[in-house]
Motif scaffolding. Structure first.
Motif, PDB file in Angstrom:
ATOM      1  N   UNK A 109       1.311  -3.237  -8.434  1.00  9.63           N
ATOM      2  CA  UNK A 109       2.018  -4.382  -7.861  1.00  9.63           C
ATOM      3  C   UNK A 109       1.133  -5.089  -6.865  1.00  9.63           C
ATOM      4  N   UNK A 110       1.685  -6.170  -6.296  1.00  8.41           N
ATOM      5  CA  UNK A 110       0.940  -6.934  -5.299  1.00  8.41           C
ATOM      6  C   UNK A 110       1.495  -6.640  -3.919  1.00  8.41           C
ATOM      7  N   UNK A 111       0.634  -6.531  -2.921  1.00 10.10           N
ATOM      8  CA  UNK A 111       1.110  -6.263  -1.548  1.00 10.10           C
ATOM      9  C   UNK A 111       1.691  -7.531  -0.912  1.00 10.10           C
ATOM     10  N   UNK A 112       2.141  -7.382   0.337  1.00 10.50           N
ATOM     11  CA  UNK A 112       2.643  -8.528   1.090  1.00 10.50           C
ATOM     12  C   UNK A 112       1.539  -9.558   1.271  1.00 10.50           C
ATOM     13  N   UNK A 113       1.930 -10.771   1.650  1.00 12.88           N
ATOM     14  CA  UNK A 113       0.968 -11.866   1.818  1.00 12.88           C
ATOM     15  C   UNK A 113      -0.070 -11.547   2.903  1.00 12.88           C
ATOM     16  N   UNK A 114       0.335 -10.844   3.955  1.00 14.88           N
ATOM     17  CA  UNK A 114      -0.614 -10.546   5.027  1.00 14.88           C
ATOM     18  C   UNK A 114      -1.640  -9.471   4.620  1.00 14.88           C
ATOM     19  N   UNK A 115      -1.426  -8.773   3.499  1.00 13.79           N
ATOM     20  CA  UNK A 115      -2.378  -7.768   3.017  1.00 13.79           C
ATOM     21  C   UNK A 115      -3.118  -8.237   1.771  1.00 13.79           C
ATOM     22  N   UNK A 116      -2.946  -9.497   1.398  1.00 15.80           N
ATOM     23  CA  UNK A 116      -3.688 -10.029   0.253  1.00 15.80           C
ATOM     24  C   UNK A 116      -2.823 -10.745  -0.757  1.00 15.80           C
ATOM     25  N   UNK A 117      -1.541 -10.467  -0.778  1.00 18.35           N
ATOM     26  CA  UNK A 117      -0.633 -11.137  -1.707  1.00 18.35           C
ATOM     27  C   UNK A 117      -1.107 -11.035  -3.152  1.00 18.35           C
ATOM     28  N   UNK A 118      -1.171 -12.186  -3.821  1.00 16.08           N
ATOM     29  CA  UNK A 118      -1.574 -12.230  -5.235  1.00 16.08           C
ATOM     30  C   UNK A 118      -3.075 -12.015  -5.422  1.00 16.08           C
ATOM     31  N   UNK A 119      -3.839 -11.959  -4.345  1.00 15.91           N
ATOM     32  CA  UNK A 119      -5.275 -11.743  -4.438  1.00 15.91           C
ATOM     33  C   UNK A 119      -5.664 -10.269  -4.391  1.00 15.91           C
ATOM     34  N   UNK A 120      -4.663  -9.365  -4.386  1.00 21.47           N
ATOM     35  CA  UNK A 120      -4.925  -7.922  -4.369  1.00 21.47           C
ATOM     36  C   UNK A 120      -3.865  -7.233  -5.218  1.00 21.47           C
ATOM     37  N   UNK A 121      -4.192  -6.052  -5.685  1.00 20.16           N
ATOM     38  CA  UNK A 121      -3.262  -5.273  -6.505  1.00 20.16           C
ATOM     39  C   UNK A 121      -3.344  -3.810  -6.072  1.00 20.16           C
ATOM     40  N   UNK A 122      -2.187  -3.213  -5.793  1.00 15.90           N
ATOM     41  CA  UNK A 122      -2.179  -1.776  -5.517  1.00 15.90           C
ATOM     42  C   UNK A 122      -1.825  -1.043  -6.801  1.00 15.90           C
ATOM     43  N   UNK A 123      -2.336   0.180  -6.930  1.00 15.34           N
ATOM     44  CA  UNK A 123      -2.117   0.968  -8.148  1.00 15.34           C
ATOM     45  C   UNK A 123      -1.895   2.431  -7.757  1.00 15.34           C
ATOM     46  N   UNK A 124      -0.957   3.072  -8.446  1.00 12.05           N
ATOM     47  CA  UNK A 124      -0.700   4.510  -8.268  1.00 12.05           C
ATOM     48  C   UNK A 124      -1.495   5.263  -9.337  1.00 12.05           C
TER      49      UNK A 124
END
Length: 190
Positions: free
Chosen positions: A168-183
């Motif tokens: 998924x994507x983090x909050x806007x202050x952590x990158x928003x659509x420019x970052x993706x977290x993965x389990x």
């Protein structure tokens, strides 16, 4: 030939053998005691020396000590901690809210370079037993052409790699659509 002749012949043979032995100067009489152990038997006896099987069998042992030797001990505190950790990561919401333990920044890389770095990064994270990672790929606002290159490439990478799970994507202050977290799937229960 009667019995007396046989005894006389045997006696002559014995005397001849004794005379031959005296003449050769060697005495072939064994000085070994009857029923004396062989060198192999002596070695085996030395190994057993100091260990009495009968005494060991008859030795009384504390029943609690016997039980502990047979079944061992269990560290209940360690088992509880493992169970808590397992339960903690079974809840999807706790995994989503968990902070990423490692991150990689792919800004400025070409598609092939980014793919290779992601493969190495995920392998390293799996080896280190990391559960959640962050991939920073950018929003593609500086990309010339139609679509952002790295965002699409990261999405395909996550879909194809069997080690990766929910993303998924983090909050806007952590990158928003420019970052993706993965389990990482394989490390959830380790």
């Amino acid at each position: 030939m009667d019995f007396g002749d046989i005894l006389e012949q045997w006696d002559n043979q014995q005397k001849a053998a004794a005379k031959k032995q005296k003449d050769s100067g060697k005495n072939q009489v064994s000085h070994k005691k009857a029923n004396a152990p062989t060198p192999e038997e002596k070695a085996a006896m030395e190994m057993k020396k100091g260990f009495d099987f009968v005494e060991e069998r008859n030795k009384k042992i504390n029943p609690m000590e016997l039980w502990l030797r047979r079944y061992g001990t269990v560290d209940k505190d360690a088992l509880n901690q493992q169970e808590e950790a397992r339960n903690k990561y079974q809840s999807r919401s706790s995994l989503v809210e968990m902070r990423p333990e490692a991150r990689i920044d792919l800004h400025g890389l070409k598609r092939e370079e980014a793919w290779a770095r992601l493969e190495a990064f995920v392998a390293d994270c799996e080896m280190r037993k990391i559960k959640k990672i962050m991939i920073v790929h950018g929003k593609g606002i500086h990309t010339h052409g139609s679509d952002p290159v790295l965002g699409e490439m990261v999405r395909k990478f996550i879909e194809q790699d069997k080690r990766l799970g929910t993303s998924g994507h983090p909050d806007a202050n952590e990158g928003g659509k420019g970052a993706t977290w993965v389990i990482l799937k394989n490390n959830l229960f380790k």
